[in-house]
Design a protein around this motif. Sequence first.
Motif, PDB file in Angstrom:
ATOM      1  N   THR A 172       0.849  -1.318   0.131  1.00 34.01           N
ATOM      2  CA  THR A 172      -0.024   0.147  -0.057  1.00 34.01           C
ATOM      3  C   THR A 172       0.929   1.398   0.075  1.00 34.01           C
ATOM      4  O   THR A 172       0.676   2.216  -0.553  1.00 34.01           O
ATOM      5  CB  THR A 172      -0.942  -0.067   1.202  1.00 34.01           C
ATOM      6  OG1 THR A 172      -1.638  -1.339   1.254  1.00 34.01           O
ATOM      7  CG2 THR A 172      -1.735   1.364   1.172  1.00 34.01           C
ATOM      8  N   TRP A 219       1.199   3.982  -2.764  1.00 35.94           N
ATOM      9  CA  TRP A 219       0.820   5.324  -2.474  1.00 35.94           C
ATOM     10  C   TRP A 219       1.931   6.141  -2.899  1.00 35.94           C
ATOM     11  O   TRP A 219       1.477   7.401  -3.397  1.00 35.94           O
ATOM     12  CB  TRP A 219       0.423   5.463  -0.859  1.00 35.94           C
ATOM     13  CG  TRP A 219      -0.099   6.803  -0.504  1.00 35.94           C
ATOM     14  CD1 TRP A 219       0.342   7.641   0.038  1.00 35.94           C
ATOM     15  CD2 TRP A 219      -1.483   7.193  -1.253  1.00 35.94           C
ATOM     16  NE1 TRP A 219      -0.413   8.687   0.162  1.00 35.94           N
ATOM     17  CE2 TRP A 219      -1.532   8.759  -0.459  1.00 35.94           C
ATOM     18  CE3 TRP A 219      -2.497   6.706  -1.844  1.00 35.94           C
ATOM     19  CZ2 TRP A 219      -2.625   9.344  -0.691  1.00 35.94           C
ATOM     20  CZ3 TRP A 219      -3.410   7.822  -2.042  1.00 35.94           C
ATOM     21  CH2 TRP A 219      -3.497   9.086  -1.687  1.00 35.94           C
ATOM     22  N   VAL A 254       1.797   6.726  -6.341  1.00 38.50           N
ATOM     23  CA  VAL A 254       0.736   7.860  -6.613  1.00 38.50           C
ATOM     24  C   VAL A 254       1.261   9.306  -6.457  1.00 38.50           C
ATOM     25  O   VAL A 254       1.010  10.087  -7.294  1.00 38.50           O
ATOM     26  CB  VAL A 254      -0.691   7.543  -5.673  1.00 38.50           C
ATOM     27  CG1 VAL A 254      -1.722   8.715  -5.868  1.00 38.50           C
ATOM     28  CG2 VAL A 254      -1.087   6.145  -5.881  1.00 38.50           C
ATOM     29  N   ALA A 279      -2.060   8.201 -11.709  1.00 35.24           N
ATOM     30  CA  ALA A 279      -2.358   8.501 -10.331  1.00 35.24           C
ATOM     31  C   ALA A 279      -3.637   7.966  -9.790  1.00 35.24           C
ATOM     32  O   ALA A 279      -3.580   7.115  -8.768  1.00 35.24           O
ATOM     33  CB  ALA A 279      -2.149  10.018 -10.013  1.00 35.24           C
ATOM     34  N   GLU A 280      -4.781   8.524 -10.334  1.00 36.15           N
ATOM     35  CA  GLU A 280      -6.027   7.800  -9.856  1.00 36.15           C
ATOM     36  C   GLU A 280      -6.122   6.319 -10.001  1.00 36.15           C
ATOM     37  O   GLU A 280      -6.414   5.733  -9.159  1.00 36.15           O
ATOM     38  CB  GLU A 280      -6.979   8.518 -10.841  1.00 36.15           C
ATOM     39  CG  GLU A 280      -7.213   9.975 -10.300  1.00 36.15           C
ATOM     40  CD  GLU A 280      -8.363  10.593 -10.712  1.00 36.15           C
ATOM     41  OE1 GLU A 280      -9.474   9.732 -10.658  1.00 36.15           O
ATOM     42  OE2 GLU A 280      -8.863  11.920 -10.505  1.00 36.15           O
ATOM     43  N   SER A 302      -4.108   4.695  -7.260  1.00 30.14           N
ATOM     44  CA  SER A 302      -4.785   4.990  -5.993  1.00 30.14           C
ATOM     45  C   SER A 302      -5.797   3.872  -5.786  1.00 30.14           C
ATOM     46  O   SER A 302      -6.195   3.523  -4.762  1.00 30.14           O
ATOM     47  CB  SER A 302      -5.089   6.371  -5.846  1.00 30.14           C
ATOM     48  OG  SER A 302      -6.476   6.474  -6.585  1.00 30.14           O
ATOM     49  N   VAL A 303      -6.276   3.358  -6.949  1.00 29.67           N
ATOM     50  CA  VAL A 303      -7.338   2.471  -6.862  1.00 29.67           C
ATOM     51  C   VAL A 303      -6.734   1.139  -6.200  1.00 29.67           C
ATOM     52  O   VAL A 303      -7.311   0.466  -5.551  1.00 29.67           O
ATOM     53  CB  VAL A 303      -8.266   2.329  -8.245  1.00 29.67           C
ATOM     54  CG1 VAL A 303      -9.100   1.086  -8.027  1.00 29.67           C
ATOM     55  CG2 VAL A 303      -8.782   3.538  -8.498  1.00 29.67           C
ATOM     56  N   PHE A 306      -5.925   1.431  -2.579  1.00 28.57           N
ATOM     57  CA  PHE A 306      -7.157   1.266  -1.887  1.00 28.57           C
ATOM     58  C   PHE A 306      -7.412  -0.150  -1.585  1.00 28.57           C
ATOM     59  O   PHE A 306      -7.693  -0.703  -0.572  1.00 28.57           O
ATOM     60  CB  PHE A 306      -8.239   2.092  -2.303  1.00 28.57           C
ATOM     61  CG  PHE A 306      -9.549   1.860  -1.551  1.00 28.57           C
ATOM     62  CD1 PHE A 306      -9.454   2.502   0.004  1.00 28.57           C
ATOM     63  CD2 PHE A 306     -10.462   1.257  -2.033  1.00 28.57           C
ATOM     64  CE1 PHE A 306     -10.756   2.175   0.710  1.00 28.57           C
ATOM     65  CE2 PHE A 306     -11.688   1.478  -1.292  1.00 28.57           C
ATOM     66  CZ  PHE A 306     -11.695   1.769   0.050  1.00 28.57           C
ATOM     67  N   LEU A 338      -5.092  -1.855   0.594  1.00 29.96           N
ATOM     68  CA  LEU A 338      -5.352  -1.525   2.001  1.00 29.96           C
ATOM     69  C   LEU A 338      -6.494  -2.360   2.595  1.00 29.96           C
ATOM     70  O   LEU A 338      -6.435  -2.732   3.662  1.00 29.96           O
ATOM     71  CB  LEU A 338      -5.677   0.033   2.094  1.00 29.96           C
ATOM     72  CG  LEU A 338      -5.858   0.451   3.247  1.00 29.96           C
ATOM     73  CD1 LEU A 338      -4.638   0.559   4.030  1.00 29.96           C
ATOM     74  CD2 LEU A 338      -6.518   1.763   3.299  1.00 29.96           C
TER      75      LEU A 338
END
Lengths: 1019, 119
Positions: free
Chosen positions: B79, B83, B86, B98-99, B102-103, B106, B109
Amino acid sequence: MKNISKYLFLIPLILFALTPILWFLGKGPIIINGVDINFPLDPVSWFERRFFVWNSIAIGGADFSSSTAGLFFHLVQVIPYKLGFNLTLVQNISLIFWFSLIVFSAYVFARIILPKKHLLQILFVVLYSFNIYMFNSWENIKVANLSLVAAIPLALSIVFLLHDKIISHKRAIFFSSLVGILVSGSGINPAYFISFFLIILLFFLGDTLAHLKTDSIKLSIGNLLIVIIPIILINLFWILPTLNFISNNLSPSGSIDRLGFTNWVDSLSENTSLVNIFRMQGAWDWYAKDGITNQPLYIPYALNYFHSLPFLAFSFLLPVLAFISFLFVNKENKNLYAAFGLMLIVGVFLGVGTHLPTGIFFRWLIDHVPFFTLLRSPWYIFSLLVTLSSAGLICLLLYNFRISKLSNSLNRVFVSLVLVILIIGNLIYSYPQVTGKIFRPDRADGFYINFPNYVFDAKNWLADNAEGRIIGYPDDEIERFSWGYRGIDSILNLLVDKETLFSPLNVPDSPMAILIKNFYQHLKKGQWQATENLITKMGATVLFEKKDQQSLSPPLPDKFQGLASVSFGPWNFYQMQQPSENQKINIVSKSFFAYPYAPYSEGAETIGPLGQDSIILNPEDSVIAKVPALTKNSGRIILSRPSQGLDFNDFKLTPSILSNRLISRDMTQTQFEFSAPEDGTYQPILERYRLEDFGIDLSKGLKIEIDSTDQVWKINKISDSYVYFQPIEFTRGKHIISITLITKNLINGGEFEDGTKFERGGYGQGFEEFKIEETEGRKFLSILNINKADVSANFKINSFNPMGDYYVELKYRQIYGNNANVVISQNNSNTLVRAQVERLPNYPEWHVFSFFYEPVETQSEAKVILSVPFTVDPLGTKILYDDLKVYKVFDNDLLFIKEINSIQQSPVVEFQRRSPVLYEGTVKVSNTSHLLVFSENYSPMWQLQILNIDGSKMDVAPHHFSANLYANAWYIEGTPNNYKFKIYYNPQNLFWIGLSISLITFIFSTAIFLINFGDKKNA
Amino acid sequence: MLNFEDFIEKKIPQLKSWTATHYLNLALFNLILIVLVLLRSAGYFDPYFSITIHAIVLITLILLVFLLGVNSKFLFVLTCVLWIFVAFLKLVGIDVWAERTSVYAFEVLVLGVILFLTE
């Protein structure tokens, strides 16, 4: 000295709590106000409103059940106000109170989870109290958010203290009652109250999963109930009526939309990507940018967070520290990690809302979970989970380093240094909240408002004058005053307890909103009769003119100069009707079934021609259908829209397509199609507005063709709003009426037969050529543009009237180059008001192109611009234009009235408004069957009780239904000629029951706390 | 200061031992991934279910837990790595990537927290 140094760490906490002082420093006697803030200029009346579940102040009244939750929040304002402090100080005290509470609450929680580590406790307070989520909460001083943020850490602290047996159950009950009072404000938006329990539940789950033992689980459940039950009991005063409202008025699916509110979940989720949510940057207004300059429209400081390297880096640092925290788990705190972990993932998931990809699941929840649509602002409701969990995880990470056995003095210094850097860094990162930049000082849309003196003068006058509803003008949905205040409700609502009418932004489709819109339309057209009839139905007696409001609306008609008025600076209050002529409760002599009653925009049009003693009813109403006498004694009013107007509406509501533009329309005729509900004599009534523009000469009557037969309608009477014709017979069923119009082309020289009569327009360097060419005896305009940015022929629209709609037609032929453009440009003396651009399809032969234009209703001029745009091609663009015509659209309605004998003569109604939920009065009638109208928004919860003149109950069961689109009406049969009545909003009883339980709970919990105060076991 | 080569030398026996115990799972893991990529390239199950790269990544993460037995710490490290990536993508202005990343961060995580709760 040692003792003093022990408490030094409290100094920064006290300073944090006093942050709101910085917001007011050097600003003078200002009040932070506007848009969603709604700080009352009369805190007492705002406080008193919270004791009633119906608020009659705005737009005909509305259920106020959930807003009673603001009782405590407004009490905090009332106390200093009653003590005689000025409003600036009252607001300052209120803000300091809530800021201190949040800091205190965070500190209490930090003391429990991070014992004996002051710097860490301060870091937790800073991370929890100063963050981007709080920017928005403070910017709008959101009661629900602040209550939730203040209450959560305290509630979790009680759970902890109970779990560790540090406090007794008795104390826990008392503390929970206090938390219940703090969190009560979140009930204003019950979604926040749900969020409160979600956080508690996730904490409980995390704790339980970390210690999976049956005894421990039982104990945890018991502790949880000890905290939750008093909180719920304390909040029953708003929970009971709110649940009643939800169960009676909302459907489980699509709840928000059916309530008339805009469901903005999708637009609010546009920028809530995961990368933004983790960094707390999900507020929609951060991303609203000017299309040309790309600068933020509302949040100027957002640019720093988007582009400044230190800000970007810090925004990523906090989440990464939270993630790293899971790599150094201290087993003693495993429950905290579990709870914060759950909170983080649930908070992020819910905060993202419908933004993809996780939005698919959120959408599923909307579609399948009852009432889930009420959570229409996901980021605002659930981001606290992310704030709390991130703050908790970051502090746990550093706490573990501090207590680590490997920790030596060097490490401790290093960790302390990191802590100080993080504290200062976060305060700098949150600079808009620290400095008050969240209120946008020095900007035209800022929230620092210095209210002019005349506002307070008007407030004092209104307190004892102006009976009846007050309708504001200009009619903009957002009031923007030249001195800075902006509001979405009438400013009068801040000042006094007067009922107001205005264009509502939040419920634009409610029946009263439609009537208000209709009133403004007639007012701007100078149709006084229709205006008067409408205000009678709406219960308005006073018009409030705000000359200091920035608006495009035209000035009031001259007729107002003859009315009695009172002025305060640029504010004028005109007495349009006497309160005695326009009572909120009255008995009407005539009722009419309106065809159509819905949609309300059409139903509203049937009210204008009806006299003041008449109401309209819904022919589809199932309650009315059960009253044959009412059906028999009611007249009929039928609305018929002109075909040109319908065509215009159809064009307006259809997405831009070519099929409705590549045609020529016949503007010399209009047809009215209607269906007579029964045989009989109907009086035709034609809207009077500017009929002469269409060549209609009323001196000779009106020539029409009805069902293919020529007729001339003779005129009975003419008012400024309507032309009443002599009644004629109609059979039941469909009829078509045609009227021939003499429409005038409002463009000079659009056929190019007499040379050039247009202005040359365009800009840029290059070559242009305008030529009138002729082929086969037909003249047309040829325009060539080589390398110029734009070249155009501009035609003024003659006799332009912004209250009318327009039809534009032309022929064109694109020879080569770029596509032709036709622009309607509407300007007032200062600026461009509206421009409608039509891009004509690429077509090398002559073709007709047509479209409609709806002007902005403001004093202005308009022109048609036949444009020949730039192209990179060195040969340029060449386009031929011909036969440009602009016609006014005939949009006058035709109505048919079938009269009946009045059912009531000279009734007398006297009443008193005891409270917003109770009206009592007496009635004198000649006919024992009659219609009583109560001009407050309809709700089945309004109950009419008929009493004998001696006050004893009478066995009469009135039929309750809606009238005039929004109001309550009762058809009453079998009463004596004199009787008493009581109109009561029933859910108020639930409020009183709930409030009693709340008070008993608080008194009981306080009593057991005080009784056991000295008990050591209870300490 | 530990030499990097020494560190690797020290770890190789551990890696060999881990590989020996997870040989079958490792093979299965790779096989499933290969099959998924092949199915995707051939457009299987379209349009009823699209085997997107996103779906493959998600399945890979789940397989990591069940076949290779990774623990929550590994997922939290992943994670963090994702991140930070990201952050890098955002800093260089590649917002779309980046988006997307980030998925993944997540998802990892979420898996990490679930695993953490069960450990």
